[in-house]
Scaffold this motif. Structure first.
Motif, PDB file in Angstrom:
ATOM      1  N   ALA A 170      42.426  -3.360  50.831  1.00  0.00           N
ATOM      2  CA  ALA A 170      43.603  -2.486  50.735  1.00  0.00           C
ATOM      3  C   ALA A 170      43.577  -1.457  51.857  1.00  0.00           C
ATOM      4  N   GLU A 171      44.739  -0.930  52.204  1.00  0.00           N
ATOM      5  CA  GLU A 171      44.826   0.090  53.259  1.00  0.00           C
ATOM      6  C   GLU A 171      44.014   1.328  52.922  1.00  0.00           C
ATOM      7  N   SER A 172      43.828   1.610  51.642  1.00  0.00           N
ATOM      8  CA  SER A 172      43.091   2.802  51.223  1.00  0.00           C
ATOM      9  C   SER A 172      41.564   2.623  51.289  1.00  0.00           C
ATOM     10  N   ALA A 173      41.102   1.417  51.551  1.00  0.00           N
ATOM     11  CA  ALA A 173      39.660   1.146  51.614  1.00  0.00           C
ATOM     12  C   ALA A 173      39.064   1.804  52.863  1.00  0.00           C
ATOM     13  N   PRO A 174      37.758   2.075  52.847  1.00  0.00           N
ATOM     14  CA  PRO A 174      37.127   2.732  54.001  1.00  0.00           C
ATOM     15  C   PRO A 174      37.074   1.868  55.263  1.00  0.00           C
ATOM     16  N   GLU A 201      38.859  -2.095  57.055  1.00  0.00           N
ATOM     17  CA  GLU A 201      39.942  -3.075  56.923  1.00  0.00           C
ATOM     18  C   GLU A 201      39.552  -4.340  56.170  1.00  0.00           C
ATOM     19  N   TYR A 253      37.323  -3.208  43.625  1.00  0.00           N
ATOM     20  CA  TYR A 253      37.469  -1.765  43.816  1.00  0.00           C
ATOM     21  C   TYR A 253      38.111  -1.437  45.172  1.00  0.00           C
ATOM     22  N   LEU A 254      37.736  -2.184  46.209  1.00  0.00           N
ATOM     23  CA  LEU A 254      38.251  -1.928  47.556  1.00  0.00           C
ATOM     24  C   LEU A 254      39.623  -2.575  47.801  1.00  0.00           C
ATOM     25  N   GLY A 255      40.167  -3.228  46.791  1.00  0.00           N
ATOM     26  CA  GLY A 255      41.531  -3.735  46.879  1.00  0.00           C
ATOM     27  C   GLY A 255      41.695  -5.130  47.440  1.00  0.00           C
TER      28      GLY A 255
END
Length: 151
Positions: free
Chosen positions: A11-15, A17, A128-130
């Protein structure tokens, strides 16, 4: 032998890509020809992993300690200097039970679940990381089940 690597978009919100997962063993080799890689939907994989009350699947990452969460997120970080972790190793099980109702009516219940041989933490961190889809390795006899119920 060079093991295949699979890029998993996050997801874009993950730390970061993406993460990379590698093939555990060469499925094209005669020694491991009865195993295969299947790309699965993470949400469906997790749902089927949580069904079995005797499963050793992990709670959601939000329930982990801060230290454990950070440790596993950092382990998954792509690093060209380091080798990446292997794909989760999973199996598919179908349980069928029949119960009698009113002494004569039989009710049949089918329960499908996923079991982890290895990779529970990786699957939870991917969730969790999408990540929407991840590669898993399974026995060829389970491939059709994963394609039907987890894609």
């Amino acid at each position: 032998m060079v093991k295949k690597k699979f890029k998993v978009t996050l997801a874009e919100s993950a730390p970061y890509e993406f993460i990379e997962l590698k093939e555990r063993f060469d499925c094209s080799s005669p020694s491991f020809s009865n195993y295969t890689i299947v790309w699965v939907d993470v949400a469906k994989l997790v749902e089927l992993s949580e069904i079995d009350p005797f499963s050793s699947f992990l709670p959601h990452v939000n329930q982990w300690s801060k230290e454990k969460k950070e440790l596993y997120i950092n382990l998954m970080k792509p690093d060209p200097e380091l080798d990446c972790l292997g794909t989760p190793f999973v199996s598919f099980t179908t349980h069928e039970t029949t119960t009698k109702r009113f002494g004569f009516f039989k009710q049949r219940t089918v329960t499908r679940s996923v079991g982890f041989i290895d990779g529970r933490h990786r699957a939870r961190i991917c969730e969790y990381l999408g990540a929407k889809r991840i590669p898993v390795i399974t026995h060829v006899s389970h491939k059709a089940d994963f394609e039907q119920y987890c894609t």
